[in-house]
Design an enzyme around this catalytic site. Sequence first.
Site, short mmCIF file in Angstrom:
data_model
loop_
_atom_site.label_atom_id
_atom_site.label_comp_id
_atom_site.label_asym_id
_atom_site.label_seq_id
_atom_site.Cartn_x
_atom_site.Cartn_y
_atom_site.Cartn_z
CG ASN A 7 28.86 -73.57 3.74
OD1 ASN A 7 28.46 -72.94 4.47
ND2 ASN A 7 29.83 -73.56 2.39
CG HIS A 10 22.88 -75.10 5.27
ND1 HIS A 10 22.17 -74.35 4.40
CD2 HIS A 10 23.41 -75.62 4.78
CE1 HIS A 10 22.44 -74.76 3.04
NE2 HIS A 10 23.04 -75.79 3.55
CG HIS A 43 26.99 -69.45 -1.03
ND1 HIS A 43 26.63 -70.41 -2.56
CD2 HIS A 43 27.32 -68.34 -2.32
CE1 HIS A 43 26.55 -70.08 -3.25
NE2 HIS A 43 26.43 -68.63 -3.30
NE ARG A 45 21.82 -69.43 -2.90
CZ ARG A 45 22.20 -70.45 -4.19
NH1 ARG A 45 22.92 -71.04 -3.10
NH2 ARG A 45 21.97 -70.44 -5.47
NE ARG A 49 18.59 -69.95 -1.95
CZ ARG A 49 18.78 -70.74 -2.78
NH1 ARG A 49 19.34 -72.19 -2.19
NH2 ARG A 49 18.62 -70.47 -3.88
CD GLU A 70 30.84 -72.10 -0.55
OE1 GLU A 70 29.58 -71.98 -0.98
OE2 GLU A 70 31.06 -73.11 -1.33
CB THR A 101 27.05 -75.51 -5.09
OG1 THR A 101 26.95 -74.06 -4.28
CG2 THR A 101 27.19 -74.90 -6.11
CD GLU A 151 35.12 -77.04 -2.58
OE1 GLU A 151 35.53 -75.13 -2.82
OE2 GLU A 151 34.18 -77.23 -2.34
CG HIS A 191 28.66 -80.51 -3.20
ND1 HIS A 191 27.25 -80.13 -2.90
CD2 HIS A 191 27.41 -78.58 -2.93
CE1 HIS A 191 26.44 -80.26 -3.20
NE2 HIS A 191 27.10 -79.02 -3.21
N1 PXP Z 1 31.97 -76.57 -1.51
C1 PXP Z 1 31.57 -75.47 -1.93
C2 PXP Z 1 31.76 -74.71 -3.36
C3 PXP Z 1 29.99 -75.42 -1.70
O1 PXP Z 1 29.18 -74.63 -2.58
C4 PXP Z 1 29.61 -76.04 -0.91
C5 PXP Z 1 28.21 -76.13 -0.15
O2 PXP Z 1 27.61 -74.50 -0.02
C6 PXP Z 1 30.34 -77.64 -0.25
C7 PXP Z 1 31.83 -77.34 -0.53
C8 PXP Z 1 29.47 -77.76 1.09
O3 PXP Z 1 28.83 -78.11 0.93
P1 PXP Z 1 28.02 -79.02 1.72
O4 PXP Z 1 27.00 -78.38 2.54
O5 PXP Z 1 26.90 -80.33 0.84
O6 PXP Z 1 29.14 -79.95 2.23
#
Ligand code: PXP
Length: 237
Positions: A7, A10, A43, A45, A49, A70, A101, A151, A191
Amino acid sequence: MPKLNVNVDHVATVREARGTNEPDPVLAAFIAELAGAHGIVVHLREDRRHIQDRDLHILRQTVKTKLNMEMAATNEMVTIASQTKPDMVTLVPEKREELTTEGGLDVIGNIKTVSKAVKRLRDAGIFVSLFIDPNSKQIKASKEIGADMVELHTGLYANSNSESKRDKELRKIEESVGIALDQELRVTAGHGLDYTNVEPIAWIEEIEELNIGHSIISRSVIVGMEQAVSEMLVLCS
Ligand code: PXP
């Protein structure tokens, strides 16, 4: 061995902090793929952001592995997804004030909205996953409304502050994987997974993919994206 989807939200968070054009999540995704990532997650949003619409459109053209978008189950997002056609969509809960999330999607409590979004997405030919807590009722509801995959939210596992709590959360995830498979749902997890806690989750054979963001992007700031992804791949193997 689960596949690893990175992901890159960030990377965009840092860019948006200055409102400039760097660092670029598209470039980060490209390097993550070169390092062996099996997929890229973003994601989009409602408040934009981090990831912007433009990022999503370019990633749709450049990602060679698999693009997982996402999004919240809103009409706006379903329309964007139906036009952009990511390889898959993961529906997540979204609150403006949250830092990330915070919990799984309450499929049962929002059954009409979520099932309408799932139907529209599947009608557009998009594979749909629902991000839910490891809870049998939510898993069964996901199946009933036509999801392809779930998930499982690993946040409680990842944030457990004692070994016994962590073991309890791990068992819940293991049981939920079994329930999802019984429902003929495919299973991923994510997550809060990082370099110290990912292995017990990666060892659950039936989990096909892990979606990991914050820990990989954090490490990439120090050691570079390629190394950060490679090190996580080793732990997932
Ligand atoms: N899965 C989902 C559905 C999420 O919303 C996120 C955070 O954007 C992640 C996985 C990844 O989480 P993390 O950034 O804590 O690894």
